[in-house]
Write a protein that holds these residues in place. Structure first.
Motif, PDB file in Angstrom:
ATOM      1  N   LEU A 159       0.845  -1.196   0.000  1.00 51.99           N
ATOM      2  CA  LEU A 159       0.000   0.000   0.000  1.00 51.99           C
ATOM      3  C   LEU A 159       0.875   1.238   0.000  1.00 51.99           C
ATOM      4  CD1 LEU A 159      -2.681  -1.093   2.617  1.00 51.99           C
ATOM      5  CD2 LEU A 159      -2.737  -1.333   0.125  1.00 51.99           C
ATOM      6  N   GLN A 160       0.426   2.259  -0.714  1.00 53.56           N
ATOM      7  CA  GLN A 160       1.200   3.497  -0.770  1.00 53.56           C
ATOM      8  C   GLN A 160       0.253   4.674  -0.856  1.00 53.56           C
ATOM      9  OE1 GLN A 160       2.072   5.801  -3.539  1.00 53.56           O
ATOM     10  NE2 GLN A 160       0.139   5.206  -4.468  1.00 53.56           N
ATOM     11  N   GLN A 161       0.792   5.859  -0.615  1.00 51.90           N
ATOM     12  CA  GLN A 161       0.020   7.096  -0.765  1.00 51.90           C
ATOM     13  C   GLN A 161       0.750   8.098  -1.651  1.00 51.90           C
ATOM     14  OE1 GLN A 161      -1.407   8.659   3.025  1.00 51.90           O
ATOM     15  NE2 GLN A 161      -3.164   7.297   2.761  1.00 51.90           N
ATOM     16  N   ASP A 162       2.067   8.188  -1.471  1.00 53.44           N
ATOM     17  CA  ASP A 162       2.832   9.166  -2.243  1.00 53.44           C
ATOM     18  C   ASP A 162       3.237   8.579  -3.587  1.00 53.44           C
ATOM     19  OD1 ASP A 162       2.748  11.016  -0.149  1.00 53.44           O
ATOM     20  OD2 ASP A 162       4.425  10.007   0.851  1.00 53.44           O
ATOM     21  N   GLU A 163       3.478   9.455  -4.546  1.00 49.85           N
ATOM     22  CA  GLU A 163       3.978   9.001  -5.846  1.00 49.85           C
ATOM     23  C   GLU A 163       5.401   8.480  -5.655  1.00 49.85           C
ATOM     24  OE1 GLU A 163       3.391  12.245  -8.566  1.00 49.85           O
ATOM     25  OE2 GLU A 163       1.215  11.982  -8.492  1.00 49.85           O
ATOM     26  N   TYR A 164       5.752   7.477  -6.438  1.00 49.97           N
ATOM     27  CA  TYR A 164       7.051   6.824  -6.230  1.00 49.97           C
ATOM     28  C   TYR A 164       7.446   6.072  -7.491  1.00 49.97           C
ATOM     29  CZ  TYR A 164       4.360   2.483  -5.687  1.00 49.97           C
ATOM     30  OH  TYR A 164       3.522   1.415  -5.909  1.00 49.97           O
ATOM     31  N   ASP A 165       8.729   5.695  -7.573  1.00 45.59           N
ATOM     32  CA  ASP A 165       9.212   4.852  -8.656  1.00 45.59           C
ATOM     33  C   ASP A 165       9.122   3.400  -8.223  1.00 45.59           C
ATOM     34  OD1 ASP A 165       9.947   6.893 -10.479  1.00 45.59           O
ATOM     35  OD2 ASP A 165      11.736   7.298  -9.303  1.00 45.59           O
ATOM     36  N   LEU A 166       8.372   2.585  -8.974  1.00 38.43           N
ATOM     37  CA  LEU A 166       8.356   1.146  -8.697  1.00 38.43           C
ATOM     38  C   LEU A 166       9.756   0.604  -8.929  1.00 38.43           C
ATOM     39  CD1 LEU A 166       5.336   1.891  -9.747  1.00 38.43           C
ATOM     40  CD2 LEU A 166       5.110  -0.561  -9.994  1.00 38.43           C
ATOM     41  N   LEU A 167      10.390   1.125  -9.977  1.00 38.29           N
ATOM     42  CA  LEU A 167      11.792   0.889 -10.295  1.00 38.29           C
ATOM     43  C   LEU A 167      12.140   1.935 -11.341  1.00 38.29           C
ATOM     44  CD1 LEU A 167      11.492  -0.830 -13.239  1.00 38.29           C
ATOM     45  CD2 LEU A 167      11.105  -2.677 -11.650  1.00 38.29           C
ATOM     46  N   PRO A 168      13.411   2.132 -11.653  1.00 40.53           N
ATOM     47  CA  PRO A 168      13.748   3.199 -12.604  1.00 40.53           C
ATOM     48  C   PRO A 168      13.021   3.006 -13.938  1.00 40.53           C
ATOM     49  CG  PRO A 168      15.717   2.451 -11.469  1.00 40.53           C
ATOM     50  CD  PRO A 168      14.617   1.489 -11.099  1.00 40.53           C
ATOM     51  N   GLY A 169      12.248   4.021 -14.328  1.00 38.64           N
ATOM     52  CA  GLY A 169      11.489   3.953 -15.573  1.00 38.64           C
ATOM     53  C   GLY A 169      10.023   3.615 -15.386  1.00 38.64           C
ATOM     54  N   LEU A 170       9.603   3.303 -14.153  1.00 40.53           N
ATOM     55  CA  LEU A 170       8.184   3.058 -13.853  1.00 40.53           C
ATOM     56  C   LEU A 170       7.783   3.945 -12.685  1.00 40.53           C
ATOM     57  CD1 LEU A 170       7.539  -0.816 -13.936  1.00 40.53           C
ATOM     58  CD2 LEU A 170       6.859   0.895 -15.635  1.00 40.53           C
ATOM     59  N   ARG A 171       6.915   4.909 -12.959  1.00 41.21           N
ATOM     60  CA  ARG A 171       6.561   5.922 -11.959  1.00 41.21           C
ATOM     61  C   ARG A 171       5.062   5.929 -11.699  1.00 41.21           C
ATOM     62  NH1 ARG A 171       8.893   9.026  -8.231  1.00 41.21           N
ATOM     63  NH2 ARG A 171       7.658  10.849  -7.667  1.00 41.21           N
ATOM     64  N   ALA A 172       4.683   5.756 -10.436  1.00 37.98           N
ATOM     65  CA  ALA A 172       3.278   5.845 -10.033  1.00 37.98           C
ATOM     66  C   ALA A 172       2.854   7.309  -9.994  1.00 37.98           C
ATOM     67  CB  ALA A 172       3.086   5.213  -8.667  1.00 37.98           C
TER      68      ALA A 172
END
Length: 263
Positions: A159-172
Motif C-alpha cells: 500500500l502506498q500514498q505518495d507518488e514513487y518509482d516502482l523501479l527506474p522507468g516506472l513511476r506511479a
C-alpha cells in the motif's frame, strides 16, 4: 528515454470487451449511445522482473452460472457482464510467451474495480501495489463496481500514498477522482516517448481532449477527476509522454497487437 530505465518491453493485452452506455465513460455526455470498450491489462518486462498493470476480470465470475448470477445480477448491476474468452485470460496470453502467472513479480493496480482487479486470483504470489485510499474505498464498498470477492484473498499488498518509482522507468502517478485512490503509471521505454497508462482517469481520448470526467466519480468529485485529467496532460506536456486512454477501442487498435510489443 534517459537511458536509465529498467523497462525493456511493453505488451498491451486485450483481456475482454464490454458494451455499455457511453455516459459511463463521459460524464453527462453520450446517453443512449452504446460503445464497445476494450478491457486492457499491460505486461511490462524489465531488467528486474515482470510487472502487470491491471489484471482484467475474474473469468470464474463470468463463466460459472452461480457466480455470474450473483455478481452480474441485472438489477444490482445494470451495466452487465463483459465478454471474455478463454484465450483472453492472463494465463493464455502469458503461455504464448512461454510464461505462467508465477513469472509475474509485481502487479500495479490502477484501482480495484472488477474489470481491473478481478484477475488477482490468477496472479496470487506477486506483490500487489495499490493506493491505500483505494483499498479502503473498495472495502466500504464506495460503489457497485467493486466486487469484494476479487480482493478478499491472501494478497501481498504493497500500500502506498505518495507518488514513487516502482523501479527506474516506472513511476506511479496519483490520479484520484474516478475512484478514491486511482493511480496512473508512467513508463519510460528504451526508445521513443514515455507512455502514461491513464487507467480510468481517462477511458477515452475524448476525456483527455475535451477534459470530460468519467461518468462515475468517487463521491461525485467531478472536480477531482478533472484535476487528474489536467495533471496527466501537464505531465505529458512537460515530458513529451504519450497518454494511453484505458477503454478506447479506436485508440487500442492503433497499438501493437499481441505478441508484438512496444519497446
Amino acid at each position: 528515454g534517459g537511458g536509465m530505465t529498467q523497462v525493456q518491453k511493453l505488451w498491451p493485452l486485450l483481456t475482454a470487451t464490454h458494451h455499455y452506455d457511453k455516459s459511463i465513460s463521459t460524464r453527462g455526455r453520450g446517453h443512449g449511445l452504446q460503445i464497445e470498450a476494450p478491457i486492457l491489462a499491460f505486461l511490462i518486462e524489465t531488467k528486474q522482473g515482470r510487472v502487470l498493470f491491471d489484471v482484467g476480470c475474474d473469468y470464474n465470475k463470468l463463466t460459472d452460472p452461480v457466480l455470474r448470477a450473483r455478481w452480474y445480477d441485472p438489477v444490482e448491476f445494470p451495466m452487465g457482464p463483459p465478454q471474455m474468452s478463454e484465450e483472453q485470460r492472463l494465463e493464455a496470453h502469458l503461455a504464448k510467451l512461454g510464461l505462467t502467472c508465477k513469472d509475474i513479480d509485481m502487479v500495479f493496480l490502477s484501482h480495484l474495480h472488477f474489470d481491473h482487479a478481478g484477475g488477482l486470483c490468477d496472479v496470487c504470489g506477486a506483490e500487489v501495489h495499490v493506493h491505500e485510499d483505494e483499498l479502503h474505498a473498495a472495502r466500504e464498498p464506495a460503489d457497485d463496481a467493486y466486487f469484494a470477492d476479487d480482493f478478499a484473498g491472501n494478497v501481498r499488498w504493497r500500500l502506498q500514498q505518495d507518488e514513487y518509482d516502482l523501479l527506474p522507468g516506472l513511476r506511479a502517478i496519483n490520479t484520484p477522482g474516478h475512484t478514491a485512490g486511482h493511480m496512473s503509471l508512467m513508463i519510460e521505454l528504451p526508445t521513443g516517448a514515455p507512455v502514461i497508462l491513464t487507467g480510468d482517469a481517462a477511458d477515452l481520448t475524448e476525456n483527455l481532449d475535451d477534459e470530460i470526467a468519467p461518468g462515475l466519480c468517487w463521491r461525485d468529485r467531478e472536480d477531482m477527476a478533472l484535476d487528474s485529467i489536467r495533471k496527466l496532460k501537464r505531465i505529458a506536456g512537460e515530458t513529451g509522454a504519450d497518454l494511453w486512454p484505458n477503454h478506447d477501442m479506436a485508440f487500442w487498435r492503433t497499438l501493437k497487437r499481441f505478441p508484438e510489443y512496444h519497446a
